[in-house]
Design a protein around this motif. Structure first.
Motif, PDB file in Angstrom:
ATOM      1  N   PHE A  62       0.849  -1.197   0.000  1.00  0.00           N
ATOM      2  CA  PHE A  62       0.000   0.000   0.000  1.00  0.00           C
ATOM      3  C   PHE A  62       0.885   1.247   0.000  1.00  0.00           C
ATOM      4  CE2 PHE A  62      -2.624  -3.383   1.744  1.00  0.00           C
ATOM      5  CZ  PHE A  62      -3.792  -3.231   1.006  1.00  0.00           C
ATOM      6  N   VAL A  63       1.425   1.531  -1.163  1.00  0.00           N
ATOM      7  CA  VAL A  63       2.414   2.601  -1.302  1.00  0.00           C
ATOM      8  C   VAL A  63       1.740   3.897  -1.742  1.00  0.00           C
ATOM      9  CG1 VAL A  63       4.304   1.019  -1.808  1.00  0.00           C
ATOM     10  CG2 VAL A  63       2.896   1.887  -3.686  1.00  0.00           C
ATOM     11  N   PRO A  64       2.243   5.059  -1.279  1.00  0.00           N
ATOM     12  CA  PRO A  64       1.747   6.327  -1.812  1.00  0.00           C
ATOM     13  C   PRO A  64       2.018   6.404  -3.310  1.00  0.00           C
ATOM     14  CG  PRO A  64       3.007   6.685   0.208  1.00  0.00           C
ATOM     15  CD  PRO A  64       3.226   5.254  -0.191  1.00  0.00           C
ATOM     16  N   GLY A  65       1.120   7.084  -4.013  1.00  0.00           N
ATOM     17  CA  GLY A  65       1.289   7.282  -5.443  1.00  0.00           C
ATOM     18  C   GLY A  65       1.467   8.752  -5.773  1.00  0.00           C
ATOM     19  N   CYS A  66       1.956   9.048  -6.963  1.00  0.00           N
ATOM     20  CA  CYS A  66       2.131  10.450  -7.366  1.00  0.00           C
ATOM     21  C   CYS A  66       2.032  10.568  -8.881  1.00  0.00           C
ATOM     22  CB  CYS A  66       3.472  10.996  -6.887  1.00  0.00           C
ATOM     23  SG  CYS A  66       4.918  10.324  -7.750  1.00  0.00           S
ATOM     24  N   ASN A  67       1.693  11.767  -9.331  1.00  0.00           N
ATOM     25  CA  ASN A  67       1.842  12.099 -10.751  1.00  0.00           C
ATOM     26  C   ASN A  67       2.268  13.556 -10.890  1.00  0.00           C
ATOM     27  OD1 ASN A  67      -1.242  12.764 -10.345  1.00  0.00           O
ATOM     28  ND2 ASN A  67      -0.678  13.802 -12.262  1.00  0.00           N
ATOM     29  N   ARG A  68       3.207  13.771 -11.784  1.00  0.00           N
ATOM     30  CA  ARG A  68       3.710  15.115 -12.092  1.00  0.00           C
ATOM     31  C   ARG A  68       2.848  15.745 -13.180  1.00  0.00           C
ATOM     32  NH1 ARG A  68       8.349  11.749 -12.041  1.00  0.00           N
ATOM     33  NH2 ARG A  68       7.992  11.465 -14.292  1.00  0.00           N
ATOM     34  N   PHE A  69       2.553  17.013 -13.011  1.00  0.00           N
ATOM     35  CA  PHE A  69       1.759  17.696 -14.033  1.00  0.00           C
ATOM     36  C   PHE A  69       2.473  17.702 -15.379  1.00  0.00           C
ATOM     37  CE2 PHE A  69      -1.293  20.591 -11.436  1.00  0.00           C
ATOM     38  CZ  PHE A  69      -1.706  19.484 -10.711  1.00  0.00           C
ATOM     39  N   THR A  70       3.803  17.749 -15.344  1.00  0.00           N
ATOM     40  CA  THR A  70       4.555  17.796 -16.606  1.00  0.00           C
ATOM     41  C   THR A  70       4.428  16.495 -17.401  1.00  0.00           C
ATOM     42  OG1 THR A  70       6.523  17.159 -15.338  1.00  0.00           O
ATOM     43  CG2 THR A  70       6.236  19.513 -15.834  1.00  0.00           C
ATOM     44  N   ASP A  71       4.031  15.403 -16.737  1.00  0.00           N
ATOM     45  CA  ASP A  71       3.846  14.142 -17.462  1.00  0.00           C
ATOM     46  C   ASP A  71       2.528  14.106 -18.232  1.00  0.00           C
ATOM     47  OD1 ASP A  71       6.256  13.177 -16.565  1.00  0.00           O
ATOM     48  OD2 ASP A  71       5.403  12.023 -14.902  1.00  0.00           O
ATOM     49  N   LYS A  72       1.580  14.962 -17.830  1.00  0.00           N
ATOM     50  CA  LYS A  72       0.261  15.039 -18.492  1.00  0.00           C
ATOM     51  C   LYS A  72      -0.432  13.678 -18.510  1.00  0.00           C
ATOM     52  CE  LYS A  72       2.168  18.647 -21.486  1.00  0.00           C
ATOM     53  NZ  LYS A  72       2.482  19.055 -22.891  1.00  0.00           N
ATOM     54  N   TRP A  73      -0.297  12.958 -17.381  1.00  0.00           N
ATOM     55  CA  TRP A  73      -0.857  11.601 -17.293  1.00  0.00           C
ATOM     56  C   TRP A  73      -1.011  11.218 -15.831  1.00  0.00           C
ATOM     57  CZ3 TRP A  73       0.225   6.887 -15.162  1.00  0.00           C
ATOM     58  CH2 TRP A  73      -0.369   5.753 -15.732  1.00  0.00           C
ATOM     59  N   PRO A  74      -2.134  10.700 -15.377  1.00  0.00           N
ATOM     60  CA  PRO A  74      -3.356  10.545 -16.163  1.00  0.00           C
ATOM     61  C   PRO A  74      -4.174  11.844 -16.253  1.00  0.00           C
ATOM     62  CG  PRO A  74      -3.687   9.644 -13.974  1.00  0.00           C
ATOM     63  CD  PRO A  74      -2.254  10.080 -14.040  1.00  0.00           C
ATOM     64  N   PHE A  75      -3.978  12.761 -15.289  1.00  0.00           N
ATOM     65  CA  PHE A  75      -4.687  14.034 -15.293  1.00  0.00           C
ATOM     66  C   PHE A  75      -3.979  14.978 -14.327  1.00  0.00           C
ATOM     67  CE2 PHE A  75      -8.042  17.022 -14.160  1.00  0.00           C
ATOM     68  CZ  PHE A  75      -8.573  17.315 -15.410  1.00  0.00           C
TER      69      PHE A  75
END
Length: 362
Positions: A228-241
């Protein structure tokens, strides 16, 4: 002579089992014919290694390894190998053969992943974070939260002011978070997993534009695999939103599964990947009061704080105003902590992406 040999070996085996308190059926006897094997001179060594003074026939027993001496039962074999003359294990005289006990298999200890410590922020209605345990939610760095506020909470993108505010949001909460990847995730070269979307505590999978989400199956599969790991997304990746360029290119969004939360320093176990401490709160009213005007009005209060929502410079100013306000209210705490690098690698995480996308609210 052969009968006497077998009797001697059987008696030795029985006495050894009694001495070690082991069940006879745990240590089956296997016999090998070994040519030109002279009886070793040291009887104690030969008894320990399963070699009697019976000449051509030798009984090789599956013995309990060195772990027995430590009180740990680990069944190991005894090998008979032809080699250079040398001393027998535990003593004995050279005779052209070496009898070796197989070494116990010890699992290689897994190196603990480094700990990350940084601030996360969460926009919420007053008192909303008190209603449920903190977890199964989405958060962001300040850039990510400001983008969310100025596009979905105080405005509806390009459609003007939003009143009442979305979900009654009126505050920004700050949390000091510690996180540590599981060995399974660290082996892939990552500290964070996919940033899943949570809605009222339920994991919806990854949500793309038009509310197309991969469902809880996506979450369950990867949480079983990596923990149960924290997740992340960078805005510069434009994925998934968001999937387009934004006015806050430094934005990061996170997901925090409740089942990975623990107290104190996270260990990196599958159910202990992150912990948090409350680090203060500011209100939207406090922020909006920093820039008077009539651009955005709600419930009799107007402000110009949210103007130019699509300009990078204006968005950066909003981010700094919010950080300054936290520091003014909580001067004993750092103004900000550098966000942990969002190193999620979707190619490694989703070597095969078979999850269908559908609108769970449609």
């Amino acid at each position: 002579a052969q009968a006497a040999c077998i009797a001697e070996l059987s008696g030795w085996q029985s006495s050894m089992m009694q001495e070690r308190g082991l069940f006879h059926d745990l240590v089956p006897e296997t016999q090998y014919d070994v040519d030109e094997l002279d009886p070793p001179h040291d009887v104690a060594s030969s008894r320990l290694l399963g070699v009697g003074g019976c000449g051509r026939r030798v009984a090789v027993l599956s013995l309990v390894g060195a772990a027995v001496l430590l009180g740990v039962v680990a069944v190991r074999g005894v090998l008979v190998t032809r080699g250079q003359p040398g001393p027998l294990p535990f003593g004995g005289s050279p005779n052209g053969f070496v009898l070796e006990a197989a070494s116990p298999t010890t699992p290689t200890p897994q190196k603990q992943a480094p700990m990350q410590e940084f601030y996360m922020y969460r926009a919420a209605a007053k008192g909303a974070l008190d209603d449920f345990p903190f977890g199964n939610i989405n958060t962001g760095n300040m850039d990510g939260v400001i983008w969310y506020l100025m596009n979905e909470v105080v405005t509806n993108y390009s459609k003007g002011s939003r009143c009442p505010r979305k979900f009654g949001i009126s505050e920004i909460h700050r949390m000091r978070v510690r996180s540590r990847a599981t060995p399974e995730l660290a082996a892939e070269g990552m500290s964070f997993g996919a940033r899943f979307a949570y809605d009222f505590g339920e994991c919806m999978g990854r949500c793309f534009p038009d509310n197309m989400c991969t469902s809880n199956d996506d979450c369950d599969f990867h949480y079983r695999k990596y923990g149960f790991v924290p997740g992340c997304n960078r805005f510069t990746d434009k994925w998934p939103f968001p999937n387009l360029d934004t006015a806050t290119p430094g934005g990061i969004w996170y997901s925090l599964p409740l089942s990975g939360r623990c107290e104190g320093v996270p260990t990196g176990a599958k159910d202990c990947t992150w912990s948090f401490e409350d680090a203060g709160v500011i209100s939207l009213l406090e922020l909006e009061s920093l820039s008077h005007g009539s651009d955005n009005c709600c419930h009799g209060h107007c402000t110009n704080f949210w103007v130019d929502q699509y300009k990078v410079g204006a968005a950066g100013w909003k981010v700094n105003q919010a950080l300054d306000l936290f520091h003014k209210k909580y001067p004993s705490m750092p103004r900000d902590l550098e966000p942990a690098p969002c190193d999620f690698n979707r190619v490694k995480w989703y070597a095969q992406d078979t999850w269908q996308r559908r609108d769970p609210w449609g």
